[in-house]
Structures are given as C-alpha cells and as structure tokens.
Design a protein around this motif. Structure first.
Motif, PDB file in Angstrom:
ATOM      1  N   LYS A 305      69.456  56.499  49.820  1.00  0.00           N
ATOM      2  CA  LYS A 305      68.218  56.543  49.036  1.00  0.00           C
ATOM      3  C   LYS A 305      67.050  55.891  49.788  1.00  0.00           C
ATOM      4  O   LYS A 305      66.007  56.518  49.984  1.00  0.00           O
ATOM      5  CB  LYS A 305      68.432  55.832  47.694  1.00  0.00           C
ATOM      6  N   THR A 306      67.212  54.628  50.212  1.00  0.00           N
ATOM      7  CA  THR A 306      66.089  53.899  50.807  1.00  0.00           C
ATOM      8  C   THR A 306      66.552  53.078  52.007  1.00  0.00           C
ATOM      9  O   THR A 306      66.707  51.855  51.910  1.00  0.00           O
ATOM     10  CB  THR A 306      65.428  52.970  49.769  1.00  0.00           C
ATOM     11  N   PRO A 307      66.781  53.697  53.147  1.00  0.00           N
ATOM     12  CA  PRO A 307      67.140  52.918  54.343  1.00  0.00           C
ATOM     13  C   PRO A 307      65.910  52.218  54.912  1.00  0.00           C
ATOM     14  O   PRO A 307      64.773  52.611  54.647  1.00  0.00           O
ATOM     15  CB  PRO A 307      67.662  53.987  55.297  1.00  0.00           C
ATOM     16  N   SER A 308      66.149  51.163  55.683  1.00  0.00           N
ATOM     17  CA  SER A 308      65.050  50.428  56.302  1.00  0.00           C
ATOM     18  C   SER A 308      65.406  50.080  57.738  1.00  0.00           C
ATOM     19  O   SER A 308      66.453  49.485  57.999  1.00  0.00           O
ATOM     20  CB  SER A 308      64.754  49.140  55.527  1.00  0.00           C
ATOM     21  N   THR A 309      64.526  50.428  58.653  1.00  0.00           N
ATOM     22  CA  THR A 309      64.758  50.115  60.067  1.00  0.00           C
ATOM     23  C   THR A 309      64.361  48.685  60.416  1.00  0.00           C
ATOM     24  O   THR A 309      64.510  48.277  61.565  1.00  0.00           O
ATOM     25  CB  THR A 309      63.979  51.087  60.959  1.00  0.00           C
ATOM     26  N   HIS A 330      68.963  45.691  47.172  1.00  0.00           N
ATOM     27  CA  HIS A 330      67.625  46.289  47.189  1.00  0.00           C
ATOM     28  C   HIS A 330      67.605  47.668  46.541  1.00  0.00           C
ATOM     29  O   HIS A 330      66.754  47.948  45.693  1.00  0.00           O
ATOM     30  CB  HIS A 330      67.089  46.370  48.622  1.00  0.00           C
ATOM     31  N   VAL A 331      68.494  48.554  46.928  1.00  0.00           N
ATOM     32  CA  VAL A 331      68.629  49.859  46.279  1.00  0.00           C
ATOM     33  C   VAL A 331      69.555  49.662  45.075  1.00  0.00           C
ATOM     34  O   VAL A 331      70.668  49.157  45.224  1.00  0.00           O
ATOM     35  CB  VAL A 331      69.219  50.908  47.247  1.00  0.00           C
ATOM     36  N   HIS A 332      69.114  50.074  43.896  1.00  0.00           N
ATOM     37  CA  HIS A 332      69.825  49.736  42.670  1.00  0.00           C
ATOM     38  C   HIS A 332      70.989  50.703  42.409  1.00  0.00           C
ATOM     39  O   HIS A 332      71.043  51.413  41.404  1.00  0.00           O
ATOM     40  CB  HIS A 332      68.864  49.719  41.485  1.00  0.00           C
ATOM     41  N   ASN A 333      71.904  50.721  43.323  1.00  0.00           N
ATOM     42  CA  ASN A 333      73.124  51.508  43.156  1.00  0.00           C
ATOM     43  C   ASN A 333      74.208  50.893  44.035  1.00  0.00           C
ATOM     44  O   ASN A 333      74.011  49.829  44.631  1.00  0.00           O
ATOM     45  CB  ASN A 333      72.902  52.988  43.492  1.00  0.00           C
ATOM     46  N   TYR A 334      75.353  51.549  44.086  1.00  0.00           N
ATOM     47  CA  TYR A 334      76.460  51.094  44.936  1.00  0.00           C
ATOM     48  C   TYR A 334      76.745  52.169  45.975  1.00  0.00           C
ATOM     49  O   TYR A 334      76.827  53.362  45.648  1.00  0.00           O
ATOM     50  CB  TYR A 334      77.721  50.848  44.101  1.00  0.00           C
ATOM     51  N   SER A 363      68.643  47.284  36.712  1.00  0.00           N
ATOM     52  CA  SER A 363      68.464  48.706  36.427  1.00  0.00           C
ATOM     53  C   SER A 363      69.215  49.514  37.471  1.00  0.00           C
ATOM     54  O   SER A 363      69.783  48.948  38.412  1.00  0.00           O
ATOM     55  CB  SER A 363      66.973  49.079  36.452  1.00  0.00           C
ATOM     56  N   HIS A 364      69.202  50.825  37.305  1.00  0.00           N
ATOM     57  CA  HIS A 364      69.815  51.729  38.275  1.00  0.00           C
ATOM     58  C   HIS A 364      68.772  52.674  38.865  1.00  0.00           C
ATOM     59  O   HIS A 364      67.717  52.902  38.271  1.00  0.00           O
ATOM     60  CB  HIS A 364      70.903  52.587  37.614  1.00  0.00           C
ATOM     61  N   GLU A 365      69.094  53.188  40.031  1.00  0.00           N
ATOM     62  CA  GLU A 365      68.324  54.293  40.597  1.00  0.00           C
ATOM     63  C   GLU A 365      69.303  55.260  41.245  1.00  0.00           C
ATOM     64  O   GLU A 365      70.448  54.910  41.539  1.00  0.00           O
ATOM     65  CB  GLU A 365      67.288  53.805  41.595  1.00  0.00           C
ATOM     66  N   SER A 366      68.855  56.464  41.488  1.00  0.00           N
ATOM     67  CA  SER A 366      69.749  57.506  41.981  1.00  0.00           C
ATOM     68  C   SER A 366      70.243  57.187  43.386  1.00  0.00           C
ATOM     69  O   SER A 366      69.688  56.339  44.086  1.00  0.00           O
ATOM     70  CB  SER A 366      69.036  58.857  41.986  1.00  0.00           C
ATOM     71  N   SER A 367      71.266  57.902  43.790  1.00  0.00           N
ATOM     72  CA  SER A 367      71.829  57.729  45.126  1.00  0.00           C
ATOM     73  C   SER A 367      71.101  58.554  46.176  1.00  0.00           C
ATOM     74  O   SER A 367      71.498  58.571  47.340  1.00  0.00           O
ATOM     75  CB  SER A 367      73.313  58.111  45.122  1.00  0.00           C
ATOM     76  N   GLU A 376      80.697  56.845  52.352  1.00  0.00           N
ATOM     77  CA  GLU A 376      82.020  57.210  51.843  1.00  0.00           C
ATOM     78  C   GLU A 376      82.141  57.123  50.324  1.00  0.00           C
ATOM     79  O   GLU A 376      83.034  57.747  49.741  1.00  0.00           O
ATOM     80  CB  GLU A 376      83.081  56.312  52.470  1.00  0.00           C
ATOM     81  N   ALA A 377      81.295  56.324  49.669  1.00  0.00           N
ATOM     82  CA  ALA A 377      81.401  56.173  48.217  1.00  0.00           C
ATOM     83  C   ALA A 377      80.029  55.824  47.663  1.00  0.00           C
ATOM     84  O   ALA A 377      79.279  55.055  48.270  1.00  0.00           O
ATOM     85  CB  ALA A 377      82.410  55.080  47.860  1.00  0.00           C
ATOM     86  N   ARG A 378      79.705  56.386  46.491  1.00  0.00           N
ATOM     87  CA  ARG A 378      78.407  56.146  45.878  1.00  0.00           C
ATOM     88  C   ARG A 378      78.563  56.153  44.360  1.00  0.00           C
ATOM     89  O   ARG A 378      79.357  56.915  43.805  1.00  0.00           O
ATOM     90  CB  ARG A 378      77.390  57.238  46.274  1.00  0.00           C
ATOM     91  N   ASN A 379      77.777  55.294  43.692  1.00  0.00           N
ATOM     92  CA  ASN A 379      77.713  55.322  42.241  1.00  0.00           C
ATOM     93  C   ASN A 379      76.356  54.767  41.805  1.00  0.00           C
ATOM     94  O   ASN A 379      75.918  53.735  42.321  1.00  0.00           O
ATOM     95  CB  ASN A 379      78.832  54.498  41.607  1.00  0.00           C
ATOM     96  N   SER A 380      75.724  55.438  40.859  1.00  0.00           N
ATOM     97  CA  SER A 380      74.398  55.001  40.417  1.00  0.00           C
ATOM     98  C   SER A 380      74.305  54.854  38.903  1.00  0.00           C
ATOM     99  O   SER A 380      73.219  54.852  38.344  1.00  0.00           O
ATOM    100  CB  SER A 380      73.340  56.008  40.895  1.00  0.00           C
ATOM    101  N   THR A 381      75.446  54.691  38.237  1.00  0.00           N
ATOM    102  CA  THR A 381      75.433  54.587  36.768  1.00  0.00           C
ATOM    103  C   THR A 381      76.174  53.375  36.224  1.00  0.00           C
ATOM    104  O   THR A 381      76.103  53.105  35.018  1.00  0.00           O
ATOM    105  CB  THR A 381      76.049  55.847  36.140  1.00  0.00           C
ATOM    106  N   VAL A 382      76.888  52.643  37.060  1.00  0.00           N
ATOM    107  CA  VAL A 382      77.736  51.539  36.592  1.00  0.00           C
ATOM    108  C   VAL A 382      77.241  50.220  37.172  1.00  0.00           C
ATOM    109  O   VAL A 382      76.963  50.113  38.364  1.00  0.00           O
ATOM    110  CB  VAL A 382      79.212  51.778  36.982  1.00  0.00           C
ATOM    111  N   PHE A 383      77.124  49.209  36.322  1.00  0.00           N
ATOM    112  CA  PHE A 383      76.824  47.856  36.777  1.00  0.00           C
ATOM    113  C   PHE A 383      78.138  47.143  37.123  1.00  0.00           C
ATOM    114  O   PHE A 383      79.179  47.387  36.502  1.00  0.00           O
ATOM    115  CB  PHE A 383      76.096  47.060  35.699  1.00  0.00           C
ATOM    116  N   GLY A 384      78.085  46.241  38.095  1.00  0.00           N
ATOM    117  CA  GLY A 384      79.286  45.505  38.462  1.00  0.00           C
ATOM    118  C   GLY A 384      79.074  44.720  39.734  1.00  0.00           C
ATOM    119  O   GLY A 384      77.960  44.629  40.263  1.00  0.00           O
ATOM    120  N   ILE A 385      80.146  44.155  40.248  1.00  0.00           N
ATOM    121  CA  ILE A 385      80.105  43.305  41.429  1.00  0.00           C
ATOM    122  C   ILE A 385      81.073  43.835  42.484  1.00  0.00           C
ATOM    123  O   ILE A 385      81.992  44.597  42.174  1.00  0.00           O
ATOM    124  CB  ILE A 385      80.476  41.850  41.092  1.00  0.00           C
ATOM    125  N   LEU A 386      80.867  43.414  43.712  1.00  0.00           N
ATOM    126  CA  LEU A 386      81.815  43.698  44.786  1.00  0.00           C
ATOM    127  C   LEU A 386      82.669  42.459  45.003  1.00  0.00           C
ATOM    128  O   LEU A 386      82.154  41.369  45.273  1.00  0.00           O
ATOM    129  CB  LEU A 386      81.087  44.055  46.079  1.00  0.00           C
TER     130      LEU A 386
END
Length: 416
Positions: A305-309, A330-334, A363-367, A376-386
């Motif tokens: 979604k939002t990479p930064s160099t 920073h990007v509101h997803n996993y 909040s969430h934002e799209s992937s 390899e894995a993406r989710n933009s609807t679930v809150f949680g921790i790593l």
C-alpha cells in the motif's frame, strides 16, 4: 484379631467380643530407599519437570509425598518452594540460575523416610516472547472513541491491549503512532495509558510520525501538539532512549534488537546514508555481531500500500550485517514478506523478513491494489498483535487477533 471376654457371677455368665484390629502384619518394615528419586525434564523456565519417587522397599502399601526445593547452583542450601508439592513443577523466573531438587517422603504402617533427588542443572531462562504492533490508540476527541470502547471498526486499543495483559510476554514493542492525533500528554492519559499502559513497564517503543506531529490545531481542532515528540518521551521516559535521537539498541535473550527513528518521513532526524543515525546503526551492528538481529521502526520500506524509500540506508546496513527480521507499522494493515534484499530481490539464504503490523486498533486501510514483490500474507480487516518467540538461532511468528475476530498467519524462520 478380636478378643472375647466372658463375665460370670452366681446367676450366670455372658460373653462380649471386641471390634477387630487392623490386619496383623509380620514385623512391619518401614520404607527404605532402593533407587533414589529423580527429576525428569528440561531445567528451563516454563518447561514442566516431573518427579520420580524412585524405588522403595518396606511393607506395602507405600504412599509418597513430594516437596520441590530451590537450591544454589551446586544443589546445596535448598529451601522449600511454597505450594510446590505435586509430582510436577514448572520453573519460574525466580528459579533461573538455581538447581532444583524434589524430596520424596515415603510412608507406610511401619513409619516414613525422606530422600531428595540429585539437583537439576541450573535453570535457564525461557526463550523471550515479544509482542509488536503500531497505530494504536485513538485520540479521546475522536468521534469513535466512545469512552475508550470504540466502534465496530475504529478505536480498538482496549481490545488489542487485552491480548497482552497476563500474557507472559518478556517485552512489548510499540511500533509508532501509539497515540493519536499528535500524542499529547492528555491523550496518553485518557486513551493509551488505561489500555496499553498496562504493559508500559515492559515496553520498548519506536516513535512514529504522529508522535512528531507538531502543527496546530490537530485533526480535532485542539492546540495540543508539541515539537520533537515531547510528550511521547515524557510518557515513556528512559525506555524510549535519548529524546534527541529516539534510536537505541538492547539485547533480548540471545538476540540483538535495534530501534530506529523515521520521525515524519525522516524529516526531523535524518535516516539517510552518512547521517548521524545511519552511522550509529553501522557502529552498533559492528559492535554486536549477534547470530540473530531484529530491527524495528515506524515507516516500512516495503508495503503493498505505502512503501517508503526513506529507510533504504537502514536496509542496506542491516542486510550487510546479516540481520534477520524487520518490524514496521504506519500502514494500517498486516503484511508479511518473504526474506529479501534491499532491492526487493528474493533471498531465502541471507534476506531479511519484514512484517508490517499496523493493526493496533486505531483503524484499518486496504492492502493496496498491487501486491508487492515477495509479499506472502496480507490482512486489512482484523485488529491484533504479532507474537514472536526468539530462539537461539531461529524464531516463530504468530498473528494473534483480538477476541472475537479471526485471522491466522504463523510460521518459523532461521537466523543467518
């Protein structure tokens, strides 16, 4: 046996019989140890140890009672561990560095005897378990704050923090933007502290762009923003490092952990090659050639979604030093990436695995519409921790969703 007593007089006689004694034994023999008690299992914090009573001779039946004792590293100067009287025992942090013994008391009709096992090896600490996430607590002026309870899709800082309380984590890694909108002290007190503040004592934060937001009024029309993340450093104190830098490092188990500072797009403290921060990173890596290295900061180099160099120099230094894991938010997803090099080339042998964990609750934002290379894995609807478990030469990861939500991503990796 019973005894019968007959009494008589001039009138007559009668007989009464006593109650029976217990079964008569032939010279009851008290317990005597034949094979010494022993302890089975690994002497490590959190691992179950099992006491074996050994072998005892003597009149049967023989019963056994257990008492676990904490000793010095040689197995001497032992003291009872309160409440540890079962056949099994799980060592705690208080046992680290100590030997443990189980003392068995064997009892029968003939008496009792007590003998202890040989001591275990000195108990070692468990592999560290950490939790990481960013983009966390809503501003109390946010219309969805709802007294800290949030809505169905916003302001879930309470529910993500509930995953950590009594979770037996060794450290919590807040990945920036912990408190919106610009991290004023009043917002920390009303939103972050009652929730994530419950694990403040084990938190080692990295600042985000909202910590460094200084333009007034804020998003909600209040003039509460201060320059240079003043209230962020005021809240976390020495746990956040030098407030003129915001970058620091520490060791966790056998891992070396590095915290870097991307401020607001690296505009307040430079992240560029040759900058004071980048030169510090090089020196820190050279001074800590650990087998396993983890680094974290707020704004991700790679994202669908939002990479930064802005963090290119960080990646190049970490890759050259053989680092293993990078954590961002920073990007509101996993999002989880396969090991890769600084140019986004897949590199399973020496590459760094990046996790973007912006699911702390705000909040969430799209992937994004285009999946980044090596994602390899993406989710933009679930809150949680790593959740990460840091072994001596490897690591396990698991995304843990807040209660009532569901998403699974888990696996393992090895250090270079």
């Amino acid at each position: 046996m019973r005894v019968a007593v007959t009494g008589g007089n001039t009138v007559g006689s009668s007989t009464a019989t006593s109650a029976a004694t217990s079964v008569v034994t032939a010279n009851a023999q008290p317990p005597a140890n034949v094979v010494r008690p022993s302890v089975n299992g690994t002497a490590q914090q959190g691992q179950t140890l099992t006491g074996d009573p050994g072998t005892w001779s003597g009149t049967q039946p023989i019963t056994y009672a257990y008492q676990w004792r904490r000793c010095d590293s040689r197995g001497a100067s032992c003291v009872d561990i309160t409440g540890a009287t079962a056949t099994t025992y799980v060592p705690t942090a208080s046992d680290v560095g100590h030997g443990l013994r189980v003392f068995v008391t064997a009892s029968n009709i003939g008496g009792s005897a007590t003998l202890g096992s040989l001591p275990t090896a000195a108990v070692t600490a468990s592999d560290p378990v950490i939790a990481a996430v960013g983009d966390t607590a809503c501003d109390p002026h946010d219309p969805y704050f709802n007294g800290g309870l949030g809505s169905s899709t916003y302001c879930h800082q309470k529910y993500t923090s509930d995953l950590l309380v009594n979770g037996d984590y060794n450290a919590v890694l807040p990945l920036g933007d912990m408190q919106y909108d610009c991290s004023p002290a009043s917002a920390f007190a009303a939103s972050y502290d009652p929730t994530w503040g419950r694990v403040k004592s084990i938190s080692r934060p990295a600042p985000g762009n909202h910590e460094y937001k200084s333009t007034n009024p804020d998003l909600y029309g209040y003039n509460l923003c201060k320059p240079n993340a003043q209230d962020y450093y005021g809240y976390f104190g020495t746990s956040a490092g030098d407030p003129t830098k915001g970058y620091y490092s520490y060791d966790l188990g056998s891992w070396h952990v590095i915290v870097l500072n991307t401020t607001r797009g690296c505009s307040v403290i430079s992240c560029a090659a040759g900058s004071a921060q980048e030169q510090w990173l090089k020196a820190d890596l050279a001074a800590h050639p650990a087998a396993c290295t983890l680094a974290y900061w707020h704004e991700p180099r790679f994202s669908s979604k939002t990479p930064s160099t802005k963090s290119d120099a960080f990646w190049k230094d970490l890759y050259a030093a053989g680092a293993d894991v990078v954590l961002n938010a920073h990007v509101h997803n996993y999002e989880r990436f396969a090991p890769q090099d600084p140019l986004a080339g897949a590199d399973p042998a020496r590459g760094i695995r990046e996790f973007v964990v912006g699911t702390g609750g705000r909040s969430h934002e799209s992937s994004g519409t285009t999946v980044a290379a090596n994602s390899e894995a993406r989710n933009s609807t679930v809150f949680g921790i790593l959740k990460l478990t840091l072994h001596a030469s490897s690591y396990d990861w698991q995304f843990v969703p807040q209660a009532g939500q569901s998403y699974v991503d888990a696996g393992s990796g090895v250090c270079h």
